[in-house]
Design a protein around this motif. Structure first.
Motif, mmCIF file in Angstrom:
data_model
loop_
_atom_site.group_PDB
_atom_site.id
_atom_site.type_symbol
_atom_site.label_atom_id
_atom_site.label_comp_id
_atom_site.label_asym_id
_atom_site.label_seq_id
_atom_site.Cartn_x
_atom_site.Cartn_y
_atom_site.Cartn_z
ATOM 1 N N VAL A 190 0.850 -1.204 0.000
ATOM 2 C CA VAL A 190 0.000 0.000 0.000
ATOM 3 C C VAL A 190 0.885 1.254 0.000
ATOM 4 C CG1 VAL A 190 -1.791 1.273 1.235
ATOM 5 C CG2 VAL A 190 -1.856 -1.219 1.200
ATOM 6 N N SER A 191 1.942 1.232 0.814
ATOM 7 C CA SER A 191 2.864 2.369 0.852
ATOM 8 C C SER A 191 3.486 2.614 -0.523
ATOM 9 C CB SER A 191 3.981 2.123 1.864
ATOM 10 O OG SER A 191 3.442 1.938 3.137
ATOM 11 N N ALA A 238 1.469 8.148 1.540
ATOM 12 C CA ALA A 238 0.874 8.755 2.735
ATOM 13 C C ALA A 238 0.598 7.686 3.792
ATOM 14 C CB ALA A 238 -0.416 9.469 2.373
ATOM 15 N N TYR A 239 0.354 6.466 3.321
ATOM 16 C CA TYR A 239 0.140 5.359 4.258
ATOM 17 C C TYR A 239 1.502 4.822 4.676
ATOM 18 C CZ TYR A 239 -1.173 0.886 6.211
ATOM 19 O OH TYR A 239 -1.317 -0.198 7.056
ATOM 20 N N ASN A 240 1.849 5.021 5.951
ATOM 21 C CA ASN A 240 3.187 4.666 6.406
ATOM 22 C C ASN A 240 3.120 3.990 7.783
ATOM 23 O OD1 ASN A 240 5.795 4.771 7.551
ATOM 24 N ND2 ASN A 240 6.368 6.420 6.148
ATOM 25 N N PRO A 241 3.204 2.643 7.798
ATOM 26 C CA PRO A 241 3.085 1.919 9.070
ATOM 27 C C PRO A 241 4.028 2.445 10.154
ATOM 28 C CG PRO A 241 3.036 0.375 7.260
ATOM 29 C CD PRO A 241 3.323 1.720 6.654
ATOM 30 N N ARG A 242 5.289 2.704 9.792
ATOM 31 C CA ARG A 242 6.245 3.198 10.788
ATOM 32 C C ARG A 242 5.726 4.484 11.422
ATOM 33 N NH1 ARG A 242 12.664 4.168 9.920
ATOM 34 N NH2 ARG A 242 12.119 5.145 7.957
ATOM 35 N N LYS A 243 5.175 5.371 10.570
ATOM 36 C CA LYS A 243 4.682 6.657 11.060
ATOM 37 C C LYS A 243 3.465 6.465 11.971
ATOM 38 C CE LYS A 243 3.536 11.144 9.066
ATOM 39 N NZ LYS A 243 3.489 11.835 7.777
ATOM 40 N N GLY A 251 8.040 8.360 3.368
ATOM 41 C CA GLY A 251 7.312 7.316 2.694
ATOM 42 C C GLY A 251 8.184 6.423 1.844
ATOM 43 N N PHE A 252 7.503 5.511 1.220
ATOM 44 C CA PHE A 252 8.151 4.465 0.435
ATOM 45 C C PHE A 252 9.056 5.036 -0.654
ATOM 46 C CE2 PHE A 252 8.356 1.479 -2.980
ATOM 47 C CZ PHE A 252 8.519 0.268 -2.340
#
Lengths: 154, 400
Positions: free
Chosen positions: A40-41, A46-51, B321-322
């Motif tokens: 997804v990242s 904008a989707y960031n598990p770490r964040k 981000g990625f």
């Protein structure tokens, strides 16, 4: 994003850790391998598990629970497989979603949609199993567009 | 009665322990299963640039020389401990030696090396006094018929029909300095080690830079100019049962990058890390210098894609981000794992192991160096000496 210390909730991480699925959140040391492997990242940075984990640990209750990003996880468990600390982020997301719903951060309509989709999937699964049990030779009929129309109510 | 001790393992800790014990007048049998003493540390490169970087690699040849010169240390290479009995103060030890290559006859002339089709005869490390046969590569040890090296040898040092020796010793104490194993990077499949030739371990880079003067690490004329170091491979990893910091990887990685840059000033390096452990004297200064010279990315890559350039998938700095980025060469900073024969040694010596698998000592049997947990060269050496000092005090207390 700015972080206002006065609005932080220092107890938030303990609540998440007490919630089924969130037990391991406090052991994260932010190596970022969860985000690095996340499909997804890769599409939406904008989707960031770490964040999200950092925000929980900082106590940004409102920002986390009302965020739409919570609902982007596709439960592929890649982050869980990669995590050196066994944080099990997929389960953490489950816990956060649960808390978001319980604490009213989610519009009731969205909640209704999710429940409806869930019921629909269960019914579909049951129907397919029944069909397969009744007529073993019949090919399984799958109509992706029809399914999509039915779920989205078009 | 004159006291004697068995030191198992000829790495830094074993060398330190042997010298300390011998210095106190104790007869030392230094047993090494490989063909030369020195351990992993003897394969590492001196990382001095214009100035000494205090990596301690140079301590090993000094200590090797000292043990060879010490009249009370008997060095037994190609030898393994097969049985230990007795109690503190009086152990009966059975040793077994592979005598295919007799180190007293070998004068390291190199004819066997030229004759071997498998490159299975070599010097284990630059300080080895005789050749050794790599049993993994040698055809004879996998059941095939071959005696090319034996026929090439002018002194008759190699003889595949020479029987092994087995004998017993009586010692008062045992120091288990059996060392460690570098983490097996193949276990991290997604980082491509073993699949992509330009993904190597820090240990391999050490050995390559030790072999050559420049940065032609594969010996094919190609030089890396854009190097990625990935930290904590097999350290601080609950899933690998390695829930500890290996203590050496940050230090060697930063120094290796400095050495690459010293040899080829155009070399760029990027460190992918969770946090840099700057323990130890002098290291914070090295780290500050590295911060100026190199790039630091706070994020461990999840995946590496192969090709001429290696593509790393990681989370950009500070949650941007990625992202992905390409590098010439990837160096995996592998950590310290318990030695493969730790379980066997624990059984032989009746020792307990800690939750990570490292050995724990008991009365009369002391554990030194990385056998007991992660340590760098100087720490292992110091720990070997400290352990020996404790053993001496205990022994003298018993006797007096």
């Amino acid at each position: 994003m700015s972080v206002a210390a006065t609005r932080l909730d220092p107890k938030f991480k303990y609540e998440v850790a007490a919630h089924p699925g969130g037990e391991q959140i406090k052991v994260c040391f932010a190596c970022g391998v969860c985000t690095a492997g996340c499909p997804v990242s890769e599409i939406d940075p904008a989707y960031n598990p770490r964040k999200i984990i950092r925000m929980v640990l900082l106590g940004m209750r409102e920002e986390v629970l009302k965020s739409d990003l919570l609902w982007l996880c596709v439960n592929c468990y890649t982050c869980t497989a990669h995590c050196p600390q066994n944080v099990k982020f997929t389960n953490v997301i489950g816990a956060l979603r649960d808390m978001a719903v319980k604490e009213g951060y989610v519009h009731p309509r969205f909640r209704g949609d999710v429940e409806e989709a869930d019921r629909f999937i269960q019914k579909l699964r049951r129907d397919m199993v029944l069909a397969a049990a009744q007529d073993k030779d019949a090919p399984t009929k799958l109509d992706p567009q029809g399914l999509l129309d039915e779920v989205t109510g078009k | 009665m004159k006291a004697s001790a068995l030191v198992i393992g000829g790495g830094p800790a074993g060398l330190g322990a042997a010298l300390k014990l011998a210095g106190a007048g104790i007869k030392v049998y230094l047993v090494e299963k490989e063909g030369a003493v020195g351990g992993w540390g003897a394969r590492y490169v001196c990382k001095a640039t214009d100035s000494c970087q205090q990596c301690s690699a140079c301590l090993i040849p000094k200590k090797i020389q000292e043990v060879y010169q010490h009249p009370l240390v008997e060095i037994l290479t190609n030898t393994q401990v097969v049985d230990v009995e007795g109690e503190p103060g009086s152990f009966q030890v059975r040793l077994q030696r592979d005598q295919t290559l007799d180190p007293t006859l070998c004068n390291a002339c190199g004819r066997c090396l030229e004759a071997c089709p498998k490159a299975a005869v070599d010097l284990l490390n630059p300080w080895a006094v005789s050749y050794r046969i790599d049993k993994e590569r040698c055809k004879v040890y996998s059941g095939e018929d071959c005696d090319l090296c034996a026929r090439a040898c002018p002194t008759g040092a190699i003889n595949f029909h020479r029987p092994g020796a087995s004998w017993d010793l009586s010692v008062q104490l045992v120091v288990a300095a059996i060392g460690h194993e570098p983490f097996d990077a193949r276990r991290k499949y997604r980082l491509g080690y073993g699949r992509f030739p330009r993904v190597i371990t820090g240990l391999e880079l050490e050995e390559a830079l030790n072999r050559i003067e420049g940065t032609d690490i594969f010996g094919d004329g190609w030089r890396p100019l854009d190097v990625a170091f990935i930290q904590c491979v097999g350290s601080r990893d609950v899933q690998e049962g390695a829930d500890y910091c290996s203590r050496v990887c940050c230090k060697y990685a930063l120094r290796l990058a400095g050495l690459l840059r010293h040899r080829e000033p155009a070399t760029k390096a990027t460190f992918y890390y969770m946090d840099i452990q700057t323990g130890g004297k002098g290291f914070p200064e090295i780290y500050r210098q590295a911060r100026d010279d190199f790039e630091f990315m706070r994020g461990i890559p999840a995946r590496i894609d192969g090709g001429d350039r290696l593509k790393l998938h990681f989370d950009g700095v500070s949650g941007e981000g990625f992202a992905n980025r390409e590098h010439d060469l990837v160096v995996l900073s592998v950590g310290i794992a318990p030695s493969a024969n730790t379980a066997e040694m624990a059984r032989l010596l009746t020792l307990n192991r800690d939750e990570h698998g490292f050995l724990k000592g008991r009365e009369g049997i002391y554990v030194a160096g990385t056998a007991g947990g992660p340590r760098d060269i100087s720490e292992s050496l110091a720990h070997g000496m400290e352990t020996a000092a404790k053993a001496i005090i205990k022994l003298e207390g018993r006797e007096g």
